[in-house]
Motif scaffolding. Sequence first.
Motif, short mmCIF file in Angstrom:
data_model
loop_
_atom_site.label_atom_id
_atom_site.label_comp_id
_atom_site.label_asym_id
_atom_site.label_seq_id
_atom_site.Cartn_x
_atom_site.Cartn_y
_atom_site.Cartn_z
N LEU A 173 -3.65 3.90 3.05
CA LEU A 173 -2.95 2.98 2.46
C LEU A 173 -3.00 2.91 0.62
O LEU A 173 -2.57 2.27 0.00
N LEU A 174 -3.00 3.69 -0.10
CA LEU A 174 -3.57 4.14 -1.78
C LEU A 174 -2.55 4.72 -1.53
O LEU A 174 -1.66 4.41 -2.47
N ARG A 175 -2.45 6.02 -0.60
CA ARG A 175 -0.79 6.60 -0.55
C ARG A 175 0.66 5.77 -1.01
O ARG A 175 1.31 6.08 -1.60
N ASP A 176 0.19 5.00 0.21
CA ASP A 176 1.50 3.88 0.52
C ASP A 176 1.54 2.64 1.21
O ASP A 176 0.52 1.95 2.11
N PRO A 177 1.30 2.03 -0.37
CA PRO A 177 0.73 0.41 -0.02
C PRO A 177 1.40 -0.28 1.15
O PRO A 177 1.11 -1.22 1.73
N ASP A 178 2.71 -0.30 1.25
CA ASP A 178 3.80 -0.81 2.19
C ASP A 178 3.39 -0.27 3.99
O ASP A 178 3.84 -0.94 4.79
N SER A 179 2.63 0.73 4.08
CA SER A 179 2.63 1.35 5.77
C SER A 179 1.68 -0.17 6.43
O SER A 179 1.34 -1.02 5.43
N THR A 180 2.77 0.41 7.50
CA THR A 180 1.80 -1.04 8.65
C THR A 180 1.44 -0.24 9.56
O THR A 180 0.96 0.92 9.87
N PRO A 181 0.46 -1.38 10.32
CA PRO A 181 -0.26 0.02 11.21
C PRO A 181 0.23 0.76 11.97
O PRO A 181 -0.62 1.66 12.15
N GLU A 182 1.39 -0.20 12.67
CA GLU A 182 1.49 1.24 13.08
C GLU A 182 2.34 1.99 12.59
O GLU A 182 2.65 3.17 13.03
N LEU A 183 3.10 2.57 11.33
CA LEU A 183 3.01 3.40 11.05
C LEU A 183 1.46 4.11 10.63
O LEU A 183 1.71 5.63 10.58
N LEU A 184 0.51 4.04 9.94
CA LEU A 184 -0.63 4.64 10.08
C LEU A 184 -0.60 5.10 10.91
O LEU A 184 -1.60 6.47 11.40
N ALA A 185 -0.85 4.29 12.46
CA ALA A 185 -0.96 5.10 13.97
C ALA A 185 -0.26 6.20 13.72
O ALA A 185 -1.06 7.75 14.39
N LYS A 186 1.06 6.47 13.13
CA LYS A 186 1.92 7.88 13.74
C LYS A 186 1.77 8.51 12.75
O LYS A 186 1.78 10.10 13.32
#
Length: 327
Positions: A18-31
């Motif tokens: 989340l620090l690297r990519d503040p716009d990440s969604t839970p779905e993107l994080l899971a992937k």
Amino acid sequence: MLEPLGLDEATFAVYHALLRDPDSTPELLAKSLEMTLDDVYRLMERLRRLELLVPTWTTPGLEHAVHPRVGLTGLAERRRSELNRLFGELREAESSAEVLAEQYNELLGARTSADIEVLKGRANASRRIEELGMKAKDSFWALIPAHVDDTLSPAEESPDIPLLERGIRLRTVYLQSMTVSKTGLEYAATIHRLGGEVRATPTLPLRLLIIDSELAIMPLDPESHSTGAVIHRSPAVVALATALFDSYWSRASEIFAPEDRESDTPLTAHEAEVLRLLAGGAKDEQVARLLGISLRTARRITANLSERLDATSRFELGVAAAKRGWV
């Protein structure tokens, strides 16, 4: 590295992403992190509790990861406060435990005086004797009228081991009938090898313990250990008890030759198995797990074997044991 702050590897991975990519969604994080969506939601909730994931002021409904300098510093301060609170509670608990221990010692004795303490029941007597043994400063003499059919704990679990490790002089007289059993002989051999003096005699009048030539402990009923014990502090009684011990000690027979202490004593079952496992490449942790003993006990057995064989490494220990035909 951050686990003391309550930030485990998985939680940190989500925080870092989340620090690297503040716009990440839970779905993107899971992937990207190869996690399940449920795990990501759970870890994000943990970040909220740690105040590392907070609502964004400018856009309602959105969240952002707090800058590490702010978030982790604050987390460390909260953790430090929590630890200080726990340390305070621990100090209070220790004080309460000390008070409880003193009260418990009073309860153990059905009656006490300056020279005598009566302990009713085998459990009460065992606890009190264990406590007194831990306080021994110089010597611990014992007459042990135990028979081969009595339950005998493994030598490595004997309360005599800590005494010997502390340099307490240990003298024990056993019944000869105990030493005719393999278990009894291995037990006596271990105590002897570690520095205790061991003798055997055909008969013994009662169980007797003498600590530092200051305390004499005898059973309430010589015919039944379950009734409890009596602790005598009177110099006259202790002197009589010492004379009784000395009389049986002088007439008892040596079980092992003095030189057995260092090198020639037969291996106990535990020692033989430890050598076999070490020769197969097992680590101390594996030895402890396979034998069902503590890691400390496993390391103590290995150290004792190394000392007996004058080995400074596992390799030298294996070579020396092989030369003796022990593995």
